[in-house]
Design an enzyme around this catalytic site. Sequence first.
Site, short mmCIF file in Angstrom:
data_model
loop_
_atom_site.label_atom_id
_atom_site.label_comp_id
_atom_site.label_asym_id
_atom_site.label_seq_id
_atom_site.Cartn_x
_atom_site.Cartn_y
_atom_site.Cartn_z
N HIS A 57 1.00 -1.25 0.01
CA HIS A 57 -0.08 -0.07 -0.13
C HIS A 57 0.87 1.35 -0.04
CE1 HIS A 57 -3.86 1.89 1.07
NE2 HIS A 57 -3.15 3.10 1.27
N HIS A 59 1.38 5.27 -2.27
CA HIS A 59 1.03 6.41 -3.13
C HIS A 59 2.06 6.88 -3.78
CE1 HIS A 59 -3.14 6.55 -1.88
NE2 HIS A 59 -2.79 5.79 -0.74
N GLN A 152 -9.51 9.29 -5.80
CA GLN A 152 -9.41 9.94 -4.27
C GLN A 152 -10.38 10.61 -4.02
OE1 GLN A 152 -5.96 10.46 -1.94
NE2 GLN A 152 -8.00 10.61 -1.27
N HIS A 210 -9.51 1.67 -0.17
CA HIS A 210 -9.25 2.31 1.12
C HIS A 210 -10.65 2.20 1.87
CE1 HIS A 210 -5.82 4.02 -0.86
NE2 HIS A 210 -5.47 4.78 0.11
N GLU A 213 -11.23 4.45 6.32
CA GLU A 213 -9.99 5.24 6.95
C GLU A 213 -10.49 6.51 7.86
OE1 GLU A 213 -5.77 7.08 5.79
OE2 GLU A 213 -7.31 6.52 4.19
N ASP A 309 2.30 3.21 3.03
CA ASP A 309 1.24 4.39 2.59
C ASP A 309 1.93 5.61 1.83
OD1 ASP A 309 -0.96 5.80 2.13
OD2 ASP A 309 -1.54 5.65 4.36
N TRP A 315 0.48 14.00 3.32
CA TRP A 315 0.05 13.33 4.67
C TRP A 315 0.78 12.95 5.62
CZ3 TRP A 315 -1.57 12.07 -0.69
CH2 TRP A 315 -2.96 12.44 -0.74
#
Length: 431
Positions: A57, A59, A152, A210, A213, A309, A315
Amino acid sequence: MAFDILVKGGTLPDGTAADIGIVGETIAAVGRLGEAEAGRVVDATGDLVAPPFVDPHFHMDATLSYGLPRINASGTLLEGIALWGELRAIATFEEIRDRALAYCDWAVSMGLLAIRSHVDTSDPRLIGVDALLEVRRLVAPYIDLQLVAFPQDGLYRAPGGIDSLTRALDKGVDVVGGIPHFERTMEEGAASVRALARLAAERGLMLDLHCDETDDPLSRHVETLAAETLRHGLGGRSVGSHLTSMHSMDNYYVSKLLPLIAEAGVAAIPNPLINITLQGRHDTYPKRRGLTRVKEMRAHGITVGWGQDCVLDPWYSLGTADMLDVAFMGLHVAQMTSPDDMRACFAMVTEENARILNLEGYGLRPGARASLVVLDAADPVEALRRRAPRRVAIARGRVVAESPGAGSRLALPGRPATVTRRRGPGGVGNP
């Protein structure tokens, strides 16, 4: 028998002492190989020899963008999503490609040779999709890169969301993704799960959502995911990522939910570094940490793998592509500190994650793909305790990284040798 590479004197994760003989791109022999001849001998005496690390996982379209166009001041998930929207509007194909390639160099230096990356499909231009498809092609000789079509902004919430996601799959993206808890209503979120599961089944693709979350215990889309996985026969190809709302759910409901997830064959990917960073931001005290129920899921026979992630993006302001950092944080937050639990955490960033990605030819056995990592540690527990340096990484029968000192010397197919250090000026993560 003569080998191209002989990894000699190492200890496998199960404690077995064994040599590994490699011919071409394949492991030809594992065991006591004595004085076998080889074009190159890697002395692994006293070292842990493991299959490569796997991140299920990530991005990659956002990685190494920290500070662009600004910093996430609140540290929340929602500001991160808004900030990514600002960056996405100005990012170019070349920028996304180059940041992703730089991250892949970091990954190789850490023995991370398989990655599943979500790529945002909410921008109808699909610049990020095109960039990561190019990255997938360029790194194919040394990294298995799976791409997830990830809306997203929401499948239904974003204008043209369904069309953009479908076009990304048509371009060759590997996995169907989604974010049901970010749709406008619980009903639309559940509808998106049903639509995405149907799409994955129709196309014969894997599904990775996802899912929940959030700190909201009423966000229960994983239940719909499990039911739709059963309906469409997607067991073993379906994943719920994050699942942080389960941290806040009451025990009675979870006692019903976990057997359903297990029955459906849905895997789980918690992301401990980011989950404990983003969750609980609306709490005073006690402050929730947001990690899902890892030990309980494992006890029900659910496949659970640790994911990274984010690294230096809207983030998360830290990260080094090191899956041992991920597992180290995970074992603390999940309270998996017994020797058996710690060994399980090591497996969760190697074998378990490979199972989630359905990687072919993974492992240390004759006939498997000749990809492995040699660590400066005696066993998996010591590797986690010290986040042990990677001494050598081999991908498809080629030595692609060596770390005799503080940096890593990369020798990647088709590229000049380089030295990578996992830090950059001002902490902004340029290798």
